[in-house]
Design a protein around this motif. Structure first.
Motif, PDB file in Angstrom:
ATOM      1  N   UNK A 289      49.844 113.867  85.887  1.00  0.00           N
ATOM      2  CA  UNK A 289      51.041 114.671  85.624  1.00  0.00           C
ATOM      3  C   UNK A 289      51.950 114.659  86.859  1.00  0.00           C
ATOM      4  N   UNK A 290      52.597 113.509  87.167  1.00  0.00           N
ATOM      5  CA  UNK A 290      53.401 113.416  88.400  1.00  0.00           C
ATOM      6  C   UNK A 290      54.745 114.119  88.319  1.00  0.00           C
ATOM      7  N   UNK A 291      55.316 114.212  87.121  1.00  0.00           N
ATOM      8  CA  UNK A 291      56.654 114.790  86.976  1.00  0.00           C
ATOM      9  C   UNK A 291      56.548 116.100  86.219  1.00  0.00           C
ATOM     10  N   UNK A 292      56.109 117.123  86.906  1.00  0.00           N
ATOM     11  CA  UNK A 292      55.824 118.401  86.256  1.00  0.00           C
ATOM     12  C   UNK A 292      57.099 119.103  85.797  1.00  0.00           C
ATOM     13  N   UNK A 293      56.966 119.793  84.684  1.00  0.00           N
ATOM     14  CA  UNK A 293      58.079 120.577  84.161  1.00  0.00           C
ATOM     15  C   UNK A 293      58.353 121.751  85.093  1.00  0.00           C
ATOM     16  N   UNK A 294      59.608 121.895  85.472  1.00  0.00           N
ATOM     17  CA  UNK A 294      60.027 123.012  86.325  1.00  0.00           C
ATOM     18  C   UNK A 294      61.001 123.854  85.519  1.00  0.00           C
ATOM     19  N   UNK A 295      60.601 125.072  85.238  1.00  0.00           N
ATOM     20  CA  UNK A 295      61.472 125.945  84.454  1.00  0.00           C
ATOM     21  C   UNK A 295      62.673 126.355  85.291  1.00  0.00           C
TER      22      UNK A 295
END
Length: 694
Positions: A289-295
């Motif tokens: 999961x290298x490009x994690x979701x950032x709220x």
């Protein structure tokens, strides 16, 4: 999308009649196109708009029903404790498989479950029936479970036969050149270079987000599988699906966007069903999961809600946000709302306001007559005058054989740089678009020339021999911290293929556009116009001019230089003439209304002179010197001759001027004109250092 009511009831308690459910869904923006009764089960056929990928599942539709009827929405929990922690920790510390994602922008997450010692066979009756109700056929229990989870929870999954994968590696990377893969439909396909593929250690094994490969499919003798749940960039999947002409249920969902945070839950649901129906043992869970979701956070103002959809109490806003599942807090009367990974369509305050209106009911938006700002008669008259002026300009150009072009207001910044425009030029201060129609045209136009050149190239490609186009449109310049500066421009392009004709009587293209420009100056009574040698890098240095009004540059006209034609791949021996001016400035500089003048009663006298000056001195400068001489007898001055070469010194040129003299109240004598003409020649030689030719 076909949605069985019996399946909906597993997510939300609902006893209302199908017609009531249909009406409520439609009012929520999810149109129910038909209701079907299949073997005693009600099936809704729901039309999903492209901006709602979260509704491409039974769970997503059920969540909307729960919101619409103010009911509890429930997702089944994972019973076996097989879900990895939120930190991405895996069950096996040193997994036997490596997951490699080459470009996290194209694939932000790849989760794999390795299940061994399972049995591939026929699916149970309930599973086969569910798939049939939704329009899919049964294949085998493993594949059916992946399809069931996709339909039920929205995220496509794929199962590989583990023992056919080579190198103990799964890599997500683009195809590169000359790559082929045989897909599950039995077709061997050559894939474009930028198509995203799933690779093992040696070869591609699936077209990412679209279809798996035949060599690694789950077969009746398969005992071990690798279950894939991944996230892919929607635009990448959309482009590949279109180029390959391959549309699947999976690509339909990936093209619109899937939930990068929720995909692990879907993988867990599928894993649990596989263990229950097919047996086997879960041995590894791998989550790259290298490009994690950032709220992000959206500021939602109550007064803004009121201004858009009417009075809504803050308690009701909070209730709707809770129903939708958006976390929020209140600061100084403002709702600070966190975004959700499953709702990519919610990015700004207005999106939340639309959601509030949708959930409350559009019928609750108060009816009001639109407020119309009063415009003064002067402003209205000015606006009408501009419209009349533009129509006049169009009529002038149409009368000369030109056709109007209408282009998009976008441009490729790289094409602008091909013009040779240097840093610091305002035309490079372009406004970038966040969501361009094409990535190549991601900026608002700062000029009309690029679009007209593309129109020319297209016409030449189609064999058109005469291209005479004009465009009137706005261009946009970036301003720091403000809206763009918009200017109204006129652009003209003229090209005629050289071919044998019986006669030659047409103007050179440069003079044709110069005649148009002079006509506009005359029409709008502008006398302060001036032409100077152009400094535009894309124009021919000796067949071009910059256009000025009162020492203010408003544009240019001229012939494209050969290097410019080469850079734009315009293959022609005929000159390409272009013109572009700032119409806002032109129309603001118009002269006063014409007044009546009696026709001249007395004859004029004309005198010619030729003066040798430096080649750098503009002929217009000579004309202005004469016109500014303090004498009421000078009626007009025109340039009638230009000569360089024999008998003219190096670095010099000869300019011929024709001066017309006339008196309003008497007949002029030869003596007084001869004296005045002599003084003017002396003035010219004094101011220019020139020499009068005898």
């Amino acid at each position: 999308m076909r949605v069985p009511l019996s399946w909906i009831k597993e997510f939300v308690h609902i006893d209302e009649r199908p017609e009531e459910i249909s009406d409520r869904l439609t009012m929520l923006g999810l149109e129910v196109e038909s209701i079907e009764n299949l073997d005693g089960d009600v099936i809704f056929d729901v039309s999903i708009t492209p901006n709602r990928p979260d509704c491409l599942s039974v769970a997503g539709i059920s969540r909307e029903i729960a919101i619409g009827f103010r009911r509890e929405f429930r997702l089944p929990s994972i019973k076996r404790g097989i879900r990895p922690s939120l930190s991405g920790e895996v069950i096996v510390r040193n997994p036997s498989f490596r997951i490699i994602i080459d470009d996290p922008q194209l694939s932000g997450r790849y989760t794999a479950r390795i299940i061994k010692d399972l049995r591939v066979g026929e699916s149970p009756q309930w599973l086969r029936r569910r798939l049939e109700q939704c329009g899919l056929r049964s294949i085998n229990n493993v594949v059916d479970i992946t399809n069931y989870v996709m339909l039920g929870y929205g995220h496509p999954l794929h199962a590989f036969d583990l023992n056919t994968l080579r190198g103990r590696i799964i890599r997500v990377a683009t195809a590169g050149k000359n790559q082929r893969i045989k897909t599950l439909d039995g077709v061997e396909r050559e894939v474009p270079e930028d198509t995203l593929l799933i690779w093992d250690g040696e070869r591609p094994v699936a077209i990412a987000g679209i279809m798996g490969g035949m060599e690694t499919e789950v077969r009746p003798d398969t005992t071990d599988i690798l279950l894939e749940a991944a996230h892919f960039l929607p635009s990448s999947i959309r482009r590949s699906s279109k180029r390959l002409g391959l549309r699947t249920e999976a690509s339909y969902r990936f093209e619109r966007g899937t939930d990068i945070e929720g995909l692990a839950y879907c993988a867990d649901i599928a894993t649990e069903l596989i263990l229950e129906i097919c047996g086997g043992e879960l041995v590894e869970v791998i989550d790259e999961y290298p490009s994690r979701f950032v709220e992000s956070e959206i500021r939602l103002r109550s007064e803004r809600v009121k201004r858009i959809i009417g009075e809504v109490k803050e308690d009701e806003i909070a209730e709707i946000l809770n129903l939708l599942g958006f976390p929020f807090r209140k600061e100084d009367g403002i709702f600070i709302v966190k975004t959700l990974s499953r709702r990519p369509d919610i990015k700004a305050e207005i999106d939340l306001i639309e959601e509030i209106a949708r959930i409350r009911g559009y019928e609750k938006i108060p009816l009001e007559m639109p407020r119309v700002a009063m415009v003064s008669a002067m402003d209205m008259g000015k606006g009408m005058r501009v419209l009349r002026d533009l129509e006049l300009i169009k009529s002038i150009l149409r009368a000369r054989g030109f056709s109007e072009a209408i282009n998009f207001s976008f441009m490729d910044i790289e094409k602008l740089k091909r013009l040779g425009i240097l840093e610091g030029d305002r035309r490079l201060e372009a406004v970038e678009i966040r969501n361009p129609l094409r990535k190549e045209e991601a900026f608002l136009r700062t000029n009309l020339l690029i679009s007209l050149l593309e129109d020319l190239i297209t016409n030449i490609r189609y064999g058109i021999k005469d291209v005479m186009l004009f465009e009137i449109s706005r261009v946009f310049f970036k301003r720091s911290g403000q809206l763009p500066d918009e200017r109204l421009h006129l652009g003209v392009i003229y090209w005629r293929d050289r071919r044998p004709v019986l006669w030659k009587d047409e103007l050179h293209p440069y003079y044709l556009l110069r005649e148009i420009m002079d006509g506009l100056f005359h029409e709008f009574r502008i006398n302060s116009n001036l032409y100077k040698a152009s400094e535009e890098p894309f124009l021919h240095p000796y067949q071009s001019a910059d256009i000025y009004i009162s020492d203010k540059k408003i544009g240019y006209l001229g012939i494209l230089s050969p290097p410019t034609c080469d850079r734009f791949d315009i293959r022609t021996d005929s000159p390409v003439a272009v013109l572009e001016i700032d119409l806002d400035t032109l129309l603001n500089e118009r002269g006063s209304l014409p007044t009546f003048m009696a026709l001249p009663r007395f004859p004029y006298i004309e005198r010619d002179l030729a003066i040798i000056v430096d080649t750098s001195l503009e002929a217009e400068r000579l004309r202005r010197i004469v016109l500014e001489y303090p004498s009421e007898l000078i009626e007009s001055v025109s340039v009638f001759d230009y000569f360089k070469g024999k008998n003219i010194p190096e670095g010099k040129k000869s300019i011929g001027l024709r001066i017309r003299y006339r008196s309003k109240d008497r007949t002029l004598t030869e003596e007084e004109i001869e004296d005045l003409h002599q003084r003017i020649m002396e003035l010219l030689t004094t101011k220019t250092g020139g020499l009068i030719r005898k």
